[in-house]
Design a protein around this motif. Structure first.
Motif, PDB file in Angstrom:
ATOM      1  N   VAL A   1      10.390  10.674  14.906  1.00  0.00           N
ATOM      2  CA  VAL A   1       9.779   9.787  13.716  1.00  0.00           C
ATOM      3  C   VAL A   1      10.630   8.703  13.618  1.00  0.00           C
ATOM      4  CG1 VAL A   1       9.226  10.012  11.307  1.00  0.00           C
ATOM      5  CG2 VAL A   1       8.715  11.989  12.681  1.00  0.00           C
ATOM      6  N   ALA A   2       9.616   7.560  13.321  1.00  0.00           N
ATOM      7  CA  ALA A   2      10.376   6.351  12.878  1.00  0.00           C
ATOM      8  C   ALA A   2       9.545   5.850  11.565  1.00  0.00           C
ATOM      9  CB  ALA A   2      10.255   5.211  13.735  1.00  0.00           C
ATOM     10  N   PHE A   3      10.250   4.996  10.825  1.00  0.00           N
ATOM     11  CA  PHE A   3       9.574   4.554   9.798  1.00  0.00           C
ATOM     12  C   PHE A   3       7.968   4.134  10.111  1.00  0.00           C
ATOM     13  CE2 PHE A   3       8.599   1.985   5.899  1.00  0.00           C
ATOM     14  CZ  PHE A   3       8.966   2.836   4.902  1.00  0.00           C
ATOM     15  N   TRP A   4       7.894   2.920  10.825  1.00  0.00           N
ATOM     16  CA  TRP A   4       6.864   2.364  10.996  1.00  0.00           C
ATOM     17  C   TRP A   4       6.025   2.531  12.049  1.00  0.00           C
ATOM     18  CZ3 TRP A   4       4.899   0.071   7.085  1.00  0.00           C
ATOM     19  CH2 TRP A   4       5.740  -0.587   5.780  1.00  0.00           C
TER      20      TRP A   4
ATOM     21  N   THR B   1      -4.370  10.229   0.517  1.00  0.00           N
ATOM     22  CA  THR B   1      -4.894  10.650  -0.919  1.00  0.00           C
ATOM     23  C   THR B   1      -4.302  11.483  -1.633  1.00  0.00           C
ATOM     24  OG1 THR B   1      -6.320  12.210   0.220  1.00  0.00           O
ATOM     25  CG2 THR B   1      -7.110  10.015  -0.016  1.00  0.00           C
ATOM     26  N   VAL B   2      -3.284  12.387  -1.276  1.00  0.00           N
ATOM     27  CA  VAL B   2      -2.568  13.438  -1.944  1.00  0.00           C
ATOM     28  C   VAL B   2      -1.169  13.322  -1.722  1.00  0.00           C
ATOM     29  CG1 VAL B   2      -4.647  14.916  -2.315  1.00  0.00           C
ATOM     30  CG2 VAL B   2      -3.083  15.058  -0.371  1.00  0.00           C
TER      31      VAL B   2
ATOM     32  N   ALA C   1       8.200   6.454   1.529  1.00  0.00           N
ATOM     33  CA  ALA C   1       7.115   5.373   1.619  1.00  0.00           C
ATOM     34  C   ALA C   1       5.784   5.437   1.089  1.00  0.00           C
ATOM     35  CB  ALA C   1       7.190   4.804   3.148  1.00  0.00           C
ATOM     36  N   ALA C   2       5.309   7.018   1.292  1.00  0.00           N
ATOM     37  CA  ALA C   2       3.989   7.416   1.007  1.00  0.00           C
ATOM     38  C   ALA C   2       3.721   7.468  -0.654  1.00  0.00           C
ATOM     39  CB  ALA C   2       3.473   8.549   1.464  1.00  0.00           C
TER      40      ALA C   2
ATOM     41  N   PRO D   1       1.248   4.729  11.372  1.00  0.00           N
ATOM     42  CA  PRO D   1       1.802   4.912   9.979  1.00  0.00           C
ATOM     43  C   PRO D   1       1.715   3.691   9.270  1.00  0.00           C
ATOM     44  CG  PRO D   1       3.395   5.849  11.520  1.00  0.00           C
ATOM     45  CD  PRO D   1       2.160   4.983  12.449  1.00  0.00           C
ATOM     46  N   ALA D   2       1.651   2.343   9.524  1.00  0.00           N
ATOM     47  CA  ALA D   2       1.585   1.391   8.890  1.00  0.00           C
ATOM     48  C   ALA D   2       0.054   1.144   8.331  1.00  0.00           C
ATOM     49  CB  ALA D   2       1.909  -0.063   9.606  1.00  0.00           C
ATOM     50  N   PRO D   3      -0.982   1.375   9.027  1.00  0.00           N
ATOM     51  CA  PRO D   3      -2.192   1.228   8.189  1.00  0.00           C
ATOM     52  C   PRO D   3      -2.638   2.311   7.140  1.00  0.00           C
ATOM     53  CG  PRO D   3      -2.351   1.417  10.714  1.00  0.00           C
ATOM     54  CD  PRO D   3      -1.180   1.331  10.421  1.00  0.00           C
ATOM     55  N   LEU D   4      -2.125   3.618   7.644  1.00  0.00           N
ATOM     56  CA  LEU D   4      -2.132   4.792   6.674  1.00  0.00           C
ATOM     57  C   LEU D   4      -1.346   4.312   5.314  1.00  0.00           C
ATOM     58  CD1 LEU D   4      -1.973   7.750   9.182  1.00  0.00           C
ATOM     59  CD2 LEU D   4      -4.046   6.732   7.982  1.00  0.00           C
ATOM     60  N   LEU D   5      -0.327   3.784   5.575  1.00  0.00           N
ATOM     61  CA  LEU D   5       0.584   3.389   4.238  1.00  0.00           C
ATOM     62  C   LEU D   5      -0.454   2.436   3.313  1.00  0.00           C
ATOM     63  CD1 LEU D   5       4.023   3.170   5.389  1.00  0.00           C
ATOM     64  CD2 LEU D   5       3.193   4.830   3.624  1.00  0.00           C
ATOM     65  N   VAL D   6      -1.014   1.669   4.065  1.00  0.00           N
ATOM     66  CA  VAL D   6      -1.922   0.666   3.270  1.00  0.00           C
ATOM     67  C   VAL D   6      -3.137   1.297   2.687  1.00  0.00           C
ATOM     68  CG1 VAL D   6      -3.504  -1.314   3.696  1.00  0.00           C
ATOM     69  CG2 VAL D   6      -1.433  -1.319   4.813  1.00  0.00           C
ATOM     70  N   LEU D   7      -3.694   2.433   3.379  1.00  0.00           N
ATOM     71  CA  LEU D   7      -4.747   3.129   2.803  1.00  0.00           C
ATOM     72  C   LEU D   7      -4.058   4.003   1.604  1.00  0.00           C
ATOM     73  CD1 LEU D   7      -6.592   4.599   5.926  1.00  0.00           C
ATOM     74  CD2 LEU D   7      -7.362   2.544   4.462  1.00  0.00           C
ATOM     75  N   THR D   8      -2.883   4.387   1.553  1.00  0.00           N
ATOM     76  CA  THR D   8      -2.357   5.163   0.436  1.00  0.00           C
ATOM     77  C   THR D   8      -2.310   4.116  -0.793  1.00  0.00           C
ATOM     78  OG1 THR D   8      -1.006   6.430   2.071  1.00  0.00           O
ATOM     79  CG2 THR D   8      -0.494   6.459  -0.247  1.00  0.00           C
TER      80      THR D   8
END
Length: 244
Positions: A10-13, A161-162, A189-190, A22-29
């Motif tokens: 696992v890495a951050f991005w 979303t949760v 981050a999430a 991970p990056a686009p999913l964080l944007v969705l969060t």
């Protein structure tokens, strides 16, 4: 290519198993925080992304609690389910390539958020029940699709979303609890992304209005769509869906 144990893979991005997802999913969060600010503060104390909250709100309304609407909660729940069903069908037909699936799901979200923005401009939510319920249907269906897409993509700790399981993991998997403390950066981050979206969404609602929040959400989704379009043609190993 070196093999890394799952707990350390696992890495951050970006990481070997999930690539740049991970990056686009964080944007969705962040988008989730924005739209739940809209729904709770302007659409009648209802959530369009957090269905746990909606079930609780429905119970409050049935018991006679003021400021909660059983019809609004029910509409949000069923619209969310419809969006999740559409996301599941899309995943079943295109989800074997995770980059292409993310791109298609994002394009649909952009279209639905565009319709929500147009609705907000044409019929402000203060003008009656129709714009309120139209926005609940559009936003909840978009978030159901998003949740189904995140579930299909299967990046740990980025459901978008949760945060209940994410926060549980921060504590229960920590070294203080005797755990290996996996993904601490991603989990934090999430959490920060959701908080940021909710805070910015509330601020914009108070000082600029609902339309500004939806416009910002649409900008973030379009940026994700540009990234996802590039990912849709990738042939890297992360694009292949891992059976769960």
């Amino acid at each position: 290519m070196s093999m890394v144990p799952h707990s350390a893979d696992v890495a951050f991005w970006r990481d070997e198993r999930h690539g740049p997802l991970p990056a686009p999913l964080l944007v969705l969060t962040v988008v989730t925080g924005l739209v739940d600010a809209v729904s709770f503060l302007k659409l009648g104390h209802v959530f369009v992304a957090n269905m746990t909250g909606n079930v609780a709100f429905l119970g409050f309304a049935v018991a006679g609690a003021k400021d909660f609407s059983a019809p609004a909660s029910l509409v949000a729940i069923f619209a969310f389910l419809a969006g999740a069903l559409a996301g599941g069908r899309l995943g079943a037909s295109t989800g074997d390539h995770r980059g292409r699936f993310l791109a298609l799901a994002t394009y649909i979200q952009i279209a639905v958020f565009g319709a929500a923005l147009a609705t907000s401009i044409a019929a402000p939510v203060d003008n009656g029940n129709f714009p309120q319920y139209a926005l609940i249907v559009l936003l909840a269906s978009a978030m159901g699709l998003q949740n189904a897409a995140a579930r299909r993509l299967g990046v740990p700790d980025l459901t978008t979303t949760v945060l209940t399981l994410t926060l549980t993991g921060i504590a229960a998997d920590s070294t203080f609890a005797g755990g290996a403390n996996p993904n601490p950066g991603r989990r934090l981050a999430a959490t920060a992304a959701m908080f940021l979206g909710a805070a910015v969404g509330a601020f914009l609602i108070f000082y600029a209005g609902t339309t500004a929040v939806l416009a910002l959400s649409l900008v973030l989704l379009v940026s994700n769509g540009i990234v996802a379009h590039k990912l849709s043609s990738s042939s890297d190993a992360w694009t292949v869906r891992t059976q769960r």
